[in-house]
Write an enzyme that holds these catalytic residues in place. Structure first.
Site, PDB file in Angstrom:
ATOM      1  CD  GLU A   1      -4.236  -0.787   9.078  1.00  0.00           C
ATOM      2  OE1 GLU A   1      -3.822  -1.726   8.835  1.00  0.00           O
ATOM      3  OE2 GLU A   1      -4.702  -0.177   8.113  1.00  0.00           O
TER       4      GLU A   1
ATOM      5  CD  GLU B   1      -3.280   0.674   1.960  1.00  0.00           C
ATOM      6  OE1 GLU B   1      -3.470  -0.425   2.534  1.00  0.00           O
ATOM      7  OE2 GLU B   1      -4.094   1.591   1.772  1.00  0.00           O
TER       8      GLU B   1
HETATM    9  C1  BGC Z   1      -4.987   2.775   4.884  1.00  0.00           C
HETATM   10  C2  BGC Z   1      -5.438   3.868   5.868  1.00  0.00           C
HETATM   11  C3  BGC Z   1      -6.430   4.554   5.376  1.00  0.00           C
HETATM   12  C4  BGC Z   1      -7.719   3.791   5.180  1.00  0.00           C
HETATM   13  C5  BGC Z   1      -8.843   4.585   4.369  1.00  0.00           C
HETATM   14  C6  BGC Z   1      -6.132   2.020   4.762  1.00  0.00           C
HETATM   15  O1  BGC Z   1      -5.915   0.955   3.592  1.00  0.00           O
HETATM   16  O2  BGC Z   1      -4.072   1.852   5.405  1.00  0.00           O
HETATM   17  O3  BGC Z   1      -4.338   4.261   6.801  1.00  0.00           O
HETATM   18  O4  BGC Z   1      -6.619   5.835   5.888  1.00  0.00           O
HETATM   19  O5  BGC Z   1      -7.138   2.755   4.067  1.00  0.00           O
HETATM   20  O6  BGC Z   1      -9.766   3.970   5.169  1.00  0.00           O
END
Ligand code: BGC
Length: 929
Positions: free
Chosen positions: A783, A523
């Site tokens: 996270e 990501e």
């Molecule tokens: C990310 C987050 C981001 C989110 C949005 C994720 O995949 O890792 O940090 O803010 O998506 O919902």
């Protein structure tokens, strides 16, 4: 448990000490009286090269060992040569004596500066008694290539037939190779090597290299790497702009034959980006560079990338930022980057005629190696499989040291956590292969590290290692945008210390060219929501001004035609969401807050205005329908209605826009946005708030937004505050907030006079809390509150990073409230010192190296006595809050505080005596705490 936290805290402290050895150091204290100008910077950088703004801004700090020193005037000299500067001839700009106390954001206003111009500068200042300082040490900057015509070089590369396939066909091909394991069937091509020789026949006065690429480049002269920057030219929307770097390479040239050489790699341009696969911008890697040589005799010569270069592929067989790097040392080409190498069997380069995207000087601070980490543990969970524990989760790569036979292949895999059996846990990396490999040439000891990939990891798995590795076989290399670290924090509570350090490590791992969400999985995107919640904490930790100067351009480049800001920047997906796009308002506002930077507001003003217009248009009656789908992302079964979030952020963005408009003197706009804010507030109150203070949805985050953004009227605040406290109590004094709410939680509790509850939350180690992951060995922010729990093990591998900085937003409160350092207005010209002790913590010691110099606080509690030592930089003033029943209870350096030189009692406010003071060091004690 606290012992183990303490141990790893010591580890972190050592790491930080090591780090600061290589970071530009703090300024030495001034010895003489009066003022001393130091840390001269241009566009937030020390002696930068290749600036392309026409009026670069200068700043400096002033230091003094006396209290209450202010700058009353300055004189800046800018000269076109060192000799002129030494002779005090400001042939480019001599401001004369300017009566001003300003030390930051001073735009150059001398003679127009040409491409490549070198500027040498120094200054002197006068203090508030009219005493002049000596001249400062000299500093420099140089201008970049200001006009498109300055670029004579061509775009060169080496294409394989695969590069000519369009993206669709290419993706289809990779699917065919591996239909089931998407991401693992991808094709990676070897890295092109490019070279050219040239002669230097006269003494060189100065040589400057300008370079950029489609893809990533490493450029070399005569066998050595130019500069220490990685992942250049950086990540932009390559369809909108491409950055170039400027290097002074004078000392790298030698008389006679010289070689200029480069290696290219896919990077963001052609490699895997954000789960979208490869080649989202293009496939043909290109280098464009020009080396401009000025000879002592005044003549010039330019070495350009052009059709005369030769190209080949070498030992780097694959290189992708997410997949990893594969290196075959048997294919090394000794001497390829030096003169005299036989390149007859190399190929002619491929050329791209024109790239119609503007080239601009890189405005940020590049990624660099900042620290080396030695493993603390080595285990072998299975025969032939070795797992190194580096003791810290971070972003970067591993350096390998190995000795073995020619053709032996060592494979390195990376992970953040281990499975129970001691093997690495890689499920959460999703399609990021995160695997490097090294094939030995079979000589003596071989050391290798990759150039064009990075991983997020704490553990390295080695397989194929010839013999048995030792702790010495692997070294962790920490890399990130090389921003100056500006904070330090320590208290009597090891848990809070660790939360601070985990936040800092989260930032180190994710301030990586753009503010990424995470460094490990496929990501690594510039998520705007994460960026906005974290920016205040980030700005305490590091000097983030140049980082955001760069990223806010990415964000504006990603703005949609209707005015919405994207949820990731550079924009690679087509979404916009409430609380995410608002980064387009909140981030500039914070750069103004921390650095007094009005130019960033001016630069993005139109874009911000378009965003407000977008919000207004979609919000009839000042109520916004939901925008985007993330809500209060990752909250714990405590959702906040989407329309409420959208309306709350609409109001908040309007409020900040009103403040920014006012700061720029746009009074009409300021009034307009202020009234929008008030109207949103009224609509919010009517639609979502009951007279008993209940907010629709009854979520912790709903209350936090209403209170922190100031959306509900004064008279409803006590009731809404009580509801919030009840919600926390209902959860057994725990939080249930997600990304948006967590950043507001502790500051709001302190706003409403419940700092006691804030302490209760930050000191909590039960799940869910900031402390819980630390009990599970976390060395960064996770996270999710439940990325791992003892009860359920790992959370879903689809979305489970152990290095996400968003919840590290709490560090803002650690600085503003626990340590008590905040700005009063823009740029720390006026400072608030207001530690609010609690939670049984007996001391806290913090520093923040602001744009005006270092601010420190150190408070202690001994029985009922409160002591506070503090320093604030010369040329600033502070309002200081000392817990006390009455002003007479407060002493400063042994004197009754209001009799102490430079200290003025202002008022009693609740249970604090409030003083105003000028710069310097102070030691307060209060007996009535
Ligand atoms: C990310 C987050 C981001 C989110 C949005 C994720 O995949 O890792 O940090 O803010 O998506 O919902």
């Amino acid at each position: 448990m606290r012992d183990s936290i303490r141990q790893s805290f010591l580890f972190d402290l050592c790491a930080i000490a090591l780090f600061s050895l290589c970071a530009p150091g703090p300024c030495p204290a001034a010895e003489s009286s009066g003022l001393k100008p130091l840390r001269l910077r241009c566009e937030y950088k020390l002696n930068p090269l290749g600036i392309d703004t026409s009026a670069p801004r200068l700043d400096w700090i002033v230091e003094s060992n006396e209290r209450g020193r202010k700058q009353s005037a300055y004189r800046i000299l800018v000269a076109s040569s060192e000799a002129n500067l030494a002779g005090e001839i400001g042939d480019l700009w001599d401001t004369g004596k300017v009566d001003s106390d300003e030390t930051i954001q001073i735009p150059y206003a001398g003679k127009p500066l040409e491409s490549g111009a070198r500027c040498f500068w120094k200054l002197m200042v006068w203090d508030n008694q009219g005493r002049p300082s000596p001249w400062s040490a000299p500093a420099t900057w140089s201008m970049g290539l200001l006009k498109a015509e300055d670029w004579k070089a061509r775009w060169i590369g080496l294409d394989s037939p695969l590069q000519s396939l369009d993206r669709k066909t290419y993706l289809a091909l990779t699917m065919l190779r591996n239909p089931f394991k998407l991401g693992f069937g991808k094709i990676y091509l070897p890295s092109p090597h490019l070279r050219k020789e040239f002669k230097v026949e006269k003494p060189v006065r100065r040589a400057t290299l300008y370079a950029t690429a489609l893809g990533l480049y490493e450029i070399r002269i005569n066998g050595a790497r130019v500069g220490a920057d990685y992942f250049t030219p950086g990540w932009t929307d390559y369809n909108r702009r491409i950055y170039y770097q400027t290097y002074d390479v004078t000392s790298m040239l030698r008389p006679g034959a010289n070689a200029l050489a480069a290696i290219l790699s896919d990077g963001w341009y052609a490699g895997n980006v954000g789960g979208r696969g490869q080649r989202i911008y293009g496939s043909k890697l290109r280098l464009r560079g020009q080396l401009q040589i000025e000879y002592e005799d005044g003549s010039n010569e330019v070495v350009l990338t052009d059709q005369s270069w030769r190209a080949s592929c070498g030992p780097i067989r694959e290189a992708d930022m997410q997949a990893g790097e594969a290196y075959d040392a048997r294919l090394e080409m000794p001497g390829w980057d030096q003169p005299g190498f036989d390149d007859r069997d190399w190929k002619r380069v491929d050329l791209t005629e024109s790239v119609s995207v503007p080239l601009e000087a890189y405005p940020g601070i590049p990624v660099r190696k900042t620290l080396e980490i030695r493993p603390i543990e080595l285990n072998s969970p299975r025969p032939g499989v070795y797992v190194f524990n580096l003791g810290q989760n971070f972003a970067g790569w591993a350096k390998l040291k190995v000795q073995g036979g020619r053709g032996d292949k060592v494979t390195l895999r990376f992970a953040e956590r281990l499975n129970k059996d001691g093997n690495i846990y890689t499920l959460n990396l999703r399609s990021a292969r995160a695997t490097d490999s090294y094939v030995l040439k079979g000589s003596d000891v071989e050391t290798w590290e990759p150039r064009f990939t990075y991983h997020g990891f704490q553990y390295v798995e080695l397989t194929g290692f010839p013999g048995t590795p030792t702790l010495d076989s692997i070294t962790g290399i920490v890399a990130h945008s090389d921003l100056r670290i500006t904070s330090s924090f320590e208290s009597s509570d090891p848990l809070v210390n660790k939360i601070y350090l985990n936040t800092l490590w989260g930032q180190r791992s994710n301030y990586f060219e753009v503010p990424t969400d995470c460094p490990q999985r496929d990501e690594r995107l510039g998520w705007t929501g994460d960026a906005q919640v974290f920016i205040p904490a980030a700005a305490f930790n590091m000097d983030v001004a140049p980082f955001f100067t760069k990223w806010l351009v990415d964000l504006e480049d990603g703005q949609y035609p209707d005015g919405a800001f994207p949820d990731v920047a550079p924009r690679v997906a087509a979404n916009a969401a409430a609380g995410w796009g608002d980064a387009g308002i909140i981030c500039p506002r914070n750069i103004f807050r921390f650095y007094g930077d009005k130019r960033i507001l001016e630069k993005h003003y139109q874009a911000m205005a378009r965003y407000l217009q977008f919000l207004t248009q979609r919000s009839p009656g000042y109520l916004s329908p939901p925008l985007g789908t993330y809500g209060d992302w990752l909250n714990l079964s405590d959702p906040t209605p989407g329309d409420l979030i959208a309306t709350a952020y609409f109001g908040y963005s309007a409020k900040l826009m009103a403040q920014m408009s006012a700061a720029l003197g746009n009074t009409g706009d300021a009034e307009k946005y202020q009234s929008t804010f008030e109207n949103v507030g009224k609509a919010f109150t009517e639609r979502y708030t009951s007279p008993n203070g209940r907010i629709s949805g009854d979520s912790q985050t709903g209350y936090l937004m209403a209170l922190r953004f100031g959306l509900i009227p004064q008279e409803l605040r006590p009731a809404a505050s009580e509801q919030l406290i009840n919600k926390i109590k209902d959860r057994d004094w725990s939080l249930s907030t997600g990304f948006l709410g967590a950043s507001l939680l502790l500051p709001t509790l302190s706003d409403i006079g419940r700092t006691d509850v804030a302490y209760r939350l930050i000191l909590n180690t039960r799940y869910p809390s900031w402390g819980y992951p630390i009990t599970q060995g976390a060395t960064t922010m996770w996270e999710r509150w439940n990325s791992y729990t003892q009860e359920h093990g790992f959370n879903t591998p689809q979305m489970n990073s152990f290095n996400h900085y968003a919840y590290g937003a709490v560090s803002e409160w650690i600085f503003t409230t626990l340590a008590g350092i905040d700005t009063d207005g823009p740029g720390f010209k006026k400072i608030i010192i207001r530690p609010r002790p609690g939670g049984g913590i007996t001391y806290a010691k913090a520093s923040y190296d602001s744009i005006r110099g270092k601010i420190t606080t150190h408070w202690r509690i001994q029985g009922s006595r409160f002591q506070l030592e503090l320093t604030i930089p010369a040329n600033t003033t502070a309002t200081v809050f000392i817990p006390a029943q009455k002003p007479e209870d407060v002493f400063e350096s042994g004197l009754p505080a209001n009799k102490s030189p430079g200290v003025h009692f202002l008022r009693m406010q609740n249970t604090s005596a409030v003083f105003e003071l000028g710069s310097g060091a102070y030691a307060f004690t209060s007996k009535g705490h």
